[in-house]
Design a protein around this motif. Structure first.
Motif, PDB file in Angstrom:
ATOM      1  N   SER A  23       1.757  17.999  10.753  1.00  0.00           N
ATOM      2  CA  SER A  23       2.473  17.682   9.517  1.00  0.00           C
ATOM      3  C   SER A  23       1.704  16.665   8.688  1.00  0.00           C
ATOM      4  O   SER A  23       0.680  16.127   9.097  1.00  0.00           O
ATOM      5  CB  SER A  23       3.876  17.147   9.857  1.00  0.00           C
ATOM      6  N   GLY A  24       2.223  16.394   7.499  1.00  0.00           N
ATOM      7  CA  GLY A  24       1.645  15.411   6.600  1.00  0.00           C
ATOM      8  C   GLY A  24       2.729  14.759   5.768  1.00  0.00           C
ATOM      9  O   GLY A  24       3.830  15.310   5.622  1.00  0.00           O
ATOM     10  N   GLY A  25       2.434  13.564   5.223  1.00  0.00           N
ATOM     11  CA  GLY A  25       3.461  12.891   4.447  1.00  0.00           C
ATOM     12  C   GLY A  25       2.959  11.659   3.734  1.00  0.00           C
ATOM     13  O   GLY A  25       1.758  11.375   3.672  1.00  0.00           O
ATOM     14  N   LEU A  26       3.914  10.902   3.201  1.00  0.00           N
ATOM     15  CA  LEU A  26       3.647   9.664   2.456  1.00  0.00           C
ATOM     16  C   LEU A  26       4.457   8.528   3.058  1.00  0.00           C
ATOM     17  O   LEU A  26       5.565   8.741   3.572  1.00  0.00           O
ATOM     18  CB  LEU A  26       4.040   9.828   0.982  1.00  0.00           C
TER      19      LEU A  26
ATOM     20  N   TYR B 185       0.821  -1.208   0.000  1.00  0.00           N
ATOM     21  CA  TYR B 185       0.000   0.000   0.000  1.00  0.00           C
ATOM     22  C   TYR B 185       0.858   1.263   0.000  1.00  0.00           C
ATOM     23  O   TYR B 185       2.033   1.250   0.379  1.00  0.00           O
ATOM     24  CB  TYR B 185      -0.958   0.021   1.198  1.00  0.00           C
ATOM     25  N   ILE B 186       0.237   2.341  -0.433  1.00  0.00           N
ATOM     26  CA  ILE B 186       0.804   3.686  -0.350  1.00  0.00           C
ATOM     27  C   ILE B 186      -0.110   4.487   0.574  1.00  0.00           C
ATOM     28  O   ILE B 186      -1.323   4.536   0.363  1.00  0.00           O
ATOM     29  CB  ILE B 186       0.872   4.351  -1.732  1.00  0.00           C
TER      30      ILE B 186
ATOM     31  N   ARG C 122       9.121   8.177   8.911  1.00  0.00           N
ATOM     32  CA  ARG C 122       8.181   7.212   9.462  1.00  0.00           C
ATOM     33  C   ARG C 122       8.449   5.884   8.770  1.00  0.00           C
ATOM     34  O   ARG C 122       8.534   5.817   7.554  1.00  0.00           O
ATOM     35  CB  ARG C 122       6.732   7.659   9.222  1.00  0.00           C
ATOM     36  N   GLY C 123       8.570   4.833   9.543  1.00  0.00           N
ATOM     37  CA  GLY C 123       8.828   3.533   8.940  1.00  0.00           C
ATOM     38  C   GLY C 123       9.481   2.584   9.916  1.00  0.00           C
ATOM     39  O   GLY C 123       9.658   2.881  11.094  1.00  0.00           O
ATOM     40  N   PHE C 124       9.856   1.427   9.410  1.00  0.00           N
ATOM     41  CA  PHE C 124      10.547   0.379  10.167  1.00  0.00           C
ATOM     42  C   PHE C 124       9.720  -0.085  11.369  1.00  0.00           C
ATOM     43  O   PHE C 124      10.270  -0.523  12.369  1.00  0.00           O
ATOM     44  CB  PHE C 124      11.921   0.873  10.639  1.00  0.00           C
ATOM     45  N   GLY C 125       8.392   0.010  11.262  1.00  0.00           N
ATOM     46  CA  GLY C 125       7.520  -0.412  12.344  1.00  0.00           C
ATOM     47  C   GLY C 125       6.763  -1.679  11.985  1.00  0.00           C
ATOM     48  O   GLY C 125       6.528  -1.984  10.802  1.00  0.00           O
TER      49      GLY C 125
ATOM     50  N   TYR D  76       5.469  -1.150   8.283  1.00  0.00           N
ATOM     51  CA  TYR D  76       5.766   0.196   7.806  1.00  0.00           C
ATOM     52  C   TYR D  76       7.172   0.167   7.208  1.00  0.00           C
ATOM     53  O   TYR D  76       8.159   0.070   7.936  1.00  0.00           O
ATOM     54  CB  TYR D  76       5.757   1.207   8.952  1.00  0.00           C
ATOM     55  N   ILE D  77       7.277   0.271   5.896  1.00  0.00           N
ATOM     56  CA  ILE D  77       8.588   0.128   5.258  1.00  0.00           C
ATOM     57  C   ILE D  77       9.387   1.426   5.361  1.00  0.00           C
ATOM     58  O   ILE D  77      10.410   1.493   6.034  1.00  0.00           O
ATOM     59  CB  ILE D  77       8.442  -0.314   3.782  1.00  0.00           C
ATOM     60  N   ILE D  78       8.908   2.480   4.735  1.00  0.00           N
ATOM     61  CA  ILE D  78       9.630   3.753   4.770  1.00  0.00           C
ATOM     62  C   ILE D  78       8.692   4.884   4.365  1.00  0.00           C
ATOM     63  O   ILE D  78       7.791   4.689   3.543  1.00  0.00           O
ATOM     64  CB  ILE D  78      10.880   3.738   3.844  1.00  0.00           C
TER      65      ILE D  78
END
Length: 260
Positions: free
Chosen positions: A162-165, A121-122, A250-253, A182-184
């Motif tokens: 904040s916001g992001g992808l 997913y994105i 955000r990631g690595f979770g 959660y990859i990256i």
């Protein structure tokens, strides 16, 4: 803070009660966050084969920062990228931090072999964060010809919007369980800063107060174009002097989920 966390827990329970039988809903806990004494829960609901909505809430009671000594070199390395303050002289092993975080997100599952909420997913997400804690610092001074160390236990608060992808993948573990990886990803926004160390400095003269302010500026490399520092006989306060930008990863979770 506790009321806010309880509200979102109640919201998750409401989603569970009204869920359908096609197992398009997942309730998840973040296993990797528990190592940092952070409690994270997320609810995800697919509303068709390609899209889902997820809502995550995190809470960490204010406490000593786990693994502070082990990760100090990484914190110091990150500190080099901040051009308006330096935290190198903070006694990180004695610092405490609490956290409240809420993350709504819209997920798109592009794969043809599986459908939401399973597969790659994105994620397009927003995030509100509130960090609060105490940073123990001290400043070496000279007063009336004698060396003096001024202790400044600074109560701090950082709020971000904040916001992001993010890229991730949710795996099916049997009929009922999932593993959400959660990859990256990254997110960008604004941060507000407030810090104060309320203490009685009335026994010192005006020159000492002025010298203390300058010493704090020099010791922590505070750029007054970004942060406003006030030092008087009631203590020390620091706030935004202008809008500050916030960039984070955000990631690595890993989230362990239950489908229903």
């Amino acid at each position: 803070m506790k009321q806010s966390f309880s509200f979102f827990i109640s919201l998750f329970i409401s989603f569970v009660c009204f869920s359908q039988e096609d197992r398009t809903s997942v309730i998840k806990v973040n296993a990797s966050a528990l190592a940092f004494k952070t409690y994270n829960i997320q609810f995800e609901k697919a509303f068709n084969k390609k899209f889902s909505f997820a809502l995550g809430v995190s809470h960490r009671p204010e406490d000593r920062i786990p693994f502070a000594t082990a990760i100090r070199k990484y914190v110091d390395a990150a500190d080099e990228g901040i051009d308006y303050v330096s935290l190198k002289n903070v006694r990180k092993g004695e610092a405490s931090m609490g956290l409240f975080k809420i993350t709504p997100e819209l997920r798109f599952y592009p794969g043809n072999k599986s459908s939401a909420p399973i597969g790659f997913y994105i994620s397009l997400f927003g995030r509100y964060e509130r960090f609060s804690g105490t940073l123990p610092v001290d400043v070496d001074m000279v007063y009336k010809g004698q060396p003096l160390r001024v202790e400044l236990p600074v109560k701090t608060e950082f709020k971000t919007l904040s916001g992001g992808l993010m890229l991730g993948r949710q795996f099916r573990l049997g009929e009922r369980f999932t593993l959400d990886w959660y990859i990256i990803g990254g997110y960008f926004g604004n941060v507000t800063v407030h810090g104060e160390s309320n203490q009685d400095l009335s026994k010192y003269d005006d020159k000492f107060i002025s010298d203390l302010r300058q010493n704090i500026l020099d010791t922590f490399q505070i750029n007054e174009a970004y942060l406003a520092l006030q030092v008087d006989k009631q203590g020390v306060r620091i706030d935004n002097a202008r809008r500050l930008k916030y960039l984070n990863l955000r990631g690595f979770g890993l989230n362990l989920g239950y489908r229903f």
